[in-house]
Design a protein around this motif. Structure first.
Motif, short mmCIF file in Angstrom:
data_model
loop_
_atom_site.label_atom_id
_atom_site.label_comp_id
_atom_site.label_asym_id
_atom_site.label_seq_id
_atom_site.Cartn_x
_atom_site.Cartn_y
_atom_site.Cartn_z
N SER A 186 -1.97 -1.43 -8.75
CA SER A 186 -1.96 -1.70 -7.29
C SER A 186 -0.81 -0.33 -6.79
N LEU A 187 -0.88 0.69 -7.82
CA LEU A 187 -0.17 1.95 -7.52
C LEU A 187 -0.56 2.46 -6.07
N PRO A 188 -1.93 2.81 -5.89
CA PRO A 188 -2.04 3.22 -4.49
C PRO A 188 -1.60 2.42 -3.48
N VAL A 199 4.76 -8.81 -3.14
CA VAL A 199 3.51 -9.60 -3.11
C VAL A 199 3.08 -9.75 -4.79
N ILE A 200 3.45 -8.74 -5.51
CA ILE A 200 3.20 -8.83 -7.01
C ILE A 200 4.19 -9.64 -7.59
N THR A 246 2.58 1.50 1.07
CA THR A 246 3.55 0.52 1.81
C THR A 246 4.90 0.83 1.41
N LEU A 247 5.28 2.05 0.51
CA LEU A 247 6.51 2.51 0.28
C LEU A 247 7.20 1.39 -0.67
N GLY A 248 6.50 0.52 -1.51
CA GLY A 248 6.84 -0.15 -2.49
C GLY A 248 7.01 -1.65 -1.88
#
Length: 117
Positions: A57-59, A71-72, A64-66
């Motif tokens: 989910s890095l992109p 959500v994770i 979303t600036l982190g």
């Protein structure tokens, strides 16, 4: 030693948050033993599964600036609930899991900062 500290802190947070949200039905923990088991399962999942989810989910996390990390964290709590058993450790919805994830993150930052100083 750090693992045991994290498990104990998460256990106390699970019990406190279950008591805080007891009248709403958003979050339910059956007993102290269940909270201890859930925090141990969450710690293991955070070591094994969370890094993979963060890389995948890095992109979207960068876009979303982190904030996608919330959500994770909620997904990790829902996954913990499914491993422990929804009869013993339960979230009423994904939104409630997100709220618990936010509160737990804030409390963990405060407690970790207090312990390290």
């Amino acid at each position: 030693m750090e693992f045991i500290k994290r498990v104990i802190i998460d256990t106390i947070l699970f019990i406190a948050l279950a008591g805080l949200f007891s009248r709403t039905g958003m979050f339910y923990v059956n007993s102290v033993g269940t909270a201890l088991l859930a925090s141990a399962v969450l710690a293991v999942l955070n070591v094994l599964v969370k890094p993979i989810l963060l890389i995948l989910s890095l992109p979207i996390n960068v876009l979303t600036l982190g904030l996608f990390s919330i959500v994770i964290n909620a997904l990790m709590l829902q996954l913990t609930s499914s491993f422990v058993g929804s009869f013993y450790f339960h979230f009423s919805s994904f939104g409630s899991a997100m709220l618990i994830a936010i509160v737990m993150s804030i409390c963990n930052v405060i407690i970790s900062d207090h312990i390290n100083n």
